[in-house]
Design an enzyme around this catalytic site. Structure first.
Site, short mmCIF file in Angstrom:
data_model
loop_
_atom_site.label_atom_id
_atom_site.label_comp_id
_atom_site.label_asym_id
_atom_site.label_seq_id
_atom_site.Cartn_x
_atom_site.Cartn_y
_atom_site.Cartn_z
N ASN A 68 6.55 2.68 -6.24
CA ASN A 68 5.59 2.81 -7.33
C ASN A 68 5.21 4.28 -7.48
O ASN A 68 5.20 5.04 -6.52
CB ASN A 68 4.34 1.95 -7.07
CG ASN A 68 3.28 2.69 -6.28
OD1 ASN A 68 2.55 3.51 -6.84
ND2 ASN A 68 3.21 2.43 -4.99
N ASN A 98 -11.75 3.06 -1.76
CA ASN A 98 -10.74 4.11 -1.59
C ASN A 98 -11.05 5.25 -2.55
O ASN A 98 -11.23 5.04 -3.75
CB ASN A 98 -9.35 3.52 -1.84
CG ASN A 98 -8.24 4.53 -1.57
OD1 ASN A 98 -8.00 5.43 -2.37
ND2 ASN A 98 -7.57 4.37 -0.44
N ASN A 126 -8.23 8.78 0.49
CA ASN A 126 -6.80 8.81 0.19
C ASN A 126 -6.29 10.24 0.20
O ASN A 126 -6.41 10.96 -0.77
CB ASN A 126 -6.57 8.15 -1.18
CG ASN A 126 -5.10 8.05 -1.52
OD1 ASN A 126 -4.25 8.66 -0.85
ND2 ASN A 126 -4.79 7.29 -2.54
N CYS A 129 -1.54 9.78 -1.14
CA CYS A 129 -0.79 9.25 -2.28
C CYS A 129 0.31 10.26 -2.65
O CYS A 129 0.02 11.41 -2.93
CB CYS A 129 -1.70 9.04 -3.49
SG CYS A 129 -0.74 8.58 -4.95
N ASN A 191 0.42 4.90 4.37
CA ASN A 191 0.56 4.86 2.93
C ASN A 191 2.05 4.70 2.65
O ASN A 191 2.86 4.55 3.57
CB ASN A 191 -0.02 6.15 2.32
CG ASN A 191 -0.44 5.95 0.86
OD1 ASN A 191 0.27 5.30 0.09
ND2 ASN A 191 -1.58 6.49 0.49
#
Lengths: 301, 267
Positions: A68, A98, A126, A129, A191
């Site tokens: 993704n 988050n 986070n 990412c 992650n």
């Protein structure tokens, strides 16, 4: 039989939550899952202002998993507090928010905005990412950068801080130690793993962003290994994730040293996955005469 | 209520090269309407995600759904190998379909291109049924324009039960040579509203056409999806205005769509 766990003083009724970004804020899965049964709900990453995210295609399937590159689309913290937190108010589960940002100040703004929100039990930061150009993973791939942002967030946070670590690093133990030394109350990992898929017929990238984060059952062995290495390196609690689809998967992470676990991409495959993982852990405990789930944490020999 | 449930294949046959016609027995059929879709899960667990497939027909009395789909990859190739009695998991019913109340009393052009044709059948059927229940002034005129690659005109006979059917084919073997827009021009078709599903170039042409004619076009969009229920934000389309849910110019195709008013989306 006791399934309760505790992370930084926050008691969960069981060790199961969801991977950020795979469950919205619970609203979309409310039709499938009784949210009261979850140990915690972890919300989709939220920034100080709305983010539009990346162009499409944003998702593509790969063998045993998916990539993704959503790019942390989110409605911004104000809408999140008014709508998503309000929705979660009536549920008897812990709420982990988050937090994402492009600069340290962005993160601090969100953390401060959440400090008075009674419904927020924990913050997950986070710094991992892989799909945004600024911020996020930039803070999660060098120990010095992780140390700096963790310290800064800890100065402003009222709730316990979980640093979410990236697997896209050379030494996960070093990153875990950096987070712990900088004051993190817990860490979560992994992650997604940066990947790429090419459409050979069109000779294009399958994702508009070219690269994307890989999740799904195929990444589980990498995740279990990293959770084990992190657990060997630090004393703070670990939330383990990466390819968990069943109770057996979740138990591997717990035995490797995770206090809690997150079900992520599996929600897309099986919207009931979280509940089945919880029931499956209880079954395992009954079958193996395990009185307290804490006896399983890090119990691999 | 959406759910993941097991579906039994009642029948499956090939309608054209690579195009399959499958009837599934599943209890969610009673909730299905034109323009909605279901997620169909491959049994091969290396292919995890549900395949979004539009509803071609729904038969509530038999708890049956008809899917007409094209083999496009590993998942749909697997589906095409199944026979009567085999089972598949499905997730549904997903998305918002066409709003039939907006079409009352109008000349409605149903436009389908290629594998966008199947949802037009359920839509034609539901409009036909609605016409029976409303006053004469509220009856919709059902005009169907469908575009094929060649002479393999799948679903043509089914569509003819509900309205006048105009055909275009890319190779010129049937009807107007070209696409649905060529057929509209050649046949001088007039309409008050358009409902469409098909490839993006066709939908772009329809959006432009509808703007020129100042008529509404309800178009069904497609995008790679993961969750299908609005959580993952994988399948978004750019919107003209800030979207009520996302608070950015993106709407979720799976839950806010897949049917959108063409003027609301940037395609």
């Amino acid at each position: 039989m006791r399934t309760e766990i505790e992370i930084a003083g926050v008691k969960w009724k069981n060790p199961v939550t969801v991977g950020s970004g795979t469950f919205g804020s619970g609203m979309e899965y409310d039709e499938f899952v009784d949210l009261n049964k979850l140990g915690a709900v972890t919300s989709k990453g939220v920034a100080n202002i709305p983010w539009p995210g990346n162009p499409t295609p944003r998702v593509t399937e790969v063998y045993g998993g998916m990539l993704n590159a959503i790019g942390l689309q989110n409605p911004g913290i104000d809408v999140f507090c008014e709508r998503d937190l309000k929705f979660l108010e009536s549920y008897d589960t812990k709420v982990i928010v988050n937090v994402c940002g492009k600069s340290i100040q962005d993160y601090v703004d969100v953390v401060e905005r959440l400090s008075d929100e009674k419904r927020v039990d924990m913050l997950e930061i986070n710094v991992s990412c892989p799909n945004v150009k600024e911020g996020a993973i930039a803070f999660g791939q060098k120990a010095e950068a992780l140390t700096e942002i963790t310290k800064e967030i800890k100065k402003h946070a009222k709730q316990p801080v979980i640093m979410k670590l990236s697997p896209n690093v050379t030494d996960i133990a070093e990153m875990a130690r950096a987070a712990e030394a900088a004051g993190a109350d817990a860490i979560s990992l992994i992650n997604t793993i940066t990947g790429m898929k090419i459409d050979i017929n069109r000779r294009t990238f399958a994702l508009a962003n070219k690269t994307g984060g890989m999740s799904g059952p195929a990444i589980k062995p990498v995740a279990v290994r990293m959770v084990y290495q992190a657990a060997q390196a630090v004393k703070i609690p670990i939330i383990g994730m990466g390819g968990i689809a069943t109770a057996e998967d979740a138990l591997e992470f717990i035995l490797a040293g995770a206090t809690a676990v997150s079900v992520g991409a599996a929600n897309f495959v099986n919207p009931y996955a979280t509940l089945q993982v919880i029931e499956g852990i209880e079954d395992y405990m009954r079958r193996n005469n395990v009185e307290d789930i804490k006896d399983l944490i890090g119990a691999v020999r | 209520m959406k759910k993941k449930t097991s579906a039994k294949i009642l029948s499956q046959k090939s309608l054209a090269p690579g195009i399959y016609d499958m009837w599934l027995e599943c209890d969610i059929a009673k909730d299905a309407h034109a323009g909605q879709f279901i997620g169909v899960y491959p049994n091969d667990k290396s292919t995890l995600l549900p395949r979004p497939i539009s509803i071609c027909e729904a038969d509530a009395s038999k708890s049956a759904l008809r899917l007409v789909y094209r083999v496009a990859g590993k998942g749909t190739a697997e589906f095409s190998r199944y026979n009567e009695g085999d089972c598949l998991d499905v997730l549904g019913v997903l998305g918002n379909g066409y709003d039939l109340s907006l079409l009352k009393g109008k000349r409605v052009m149903l436009m389908g291109g290629g594998i966008g044709i199947p949802p037009m059948l359920e839509l034609a059927k539901e409009l036909f049924e609605q016409n029976k229940a409303v006053t004469d002034g509220e009856k919709a005129e059902i005009i169907i324009v469908v575009g094929y690659r060649d002479s393999k005109t799948f679903l043509k006979e089914d569509l003819e039960k509900y309205g006048k059917v105009y055909i275009a084919s890319e190779d010129g073997s049937v009807g107007t040579k070209g696409n649905v827009m060529n057929a509209v021009a050649e046949e001088n078709i007039e309409a008050d509203a358009i409902c469409a599903c098909g490839p993006m170039p066709m939908l772009r042409a329809i959006k432009k056409f509808a703007e020129e004619k100042n008529i509404p076009a309800y178009i069904s969009l497609e995008e790679h999806m993961a969750c299908g229920v609005g959580a993952c934000l994988g399948c978004v389309v750019k919107t003209k205005e800030v979207d009520h849910h996302s608070h950015v110019n993106n709407a979720r195709i799976c839950t806010d769509g897949p049917v959108f008013l063409a003027e609301d989306v940037e395609i």
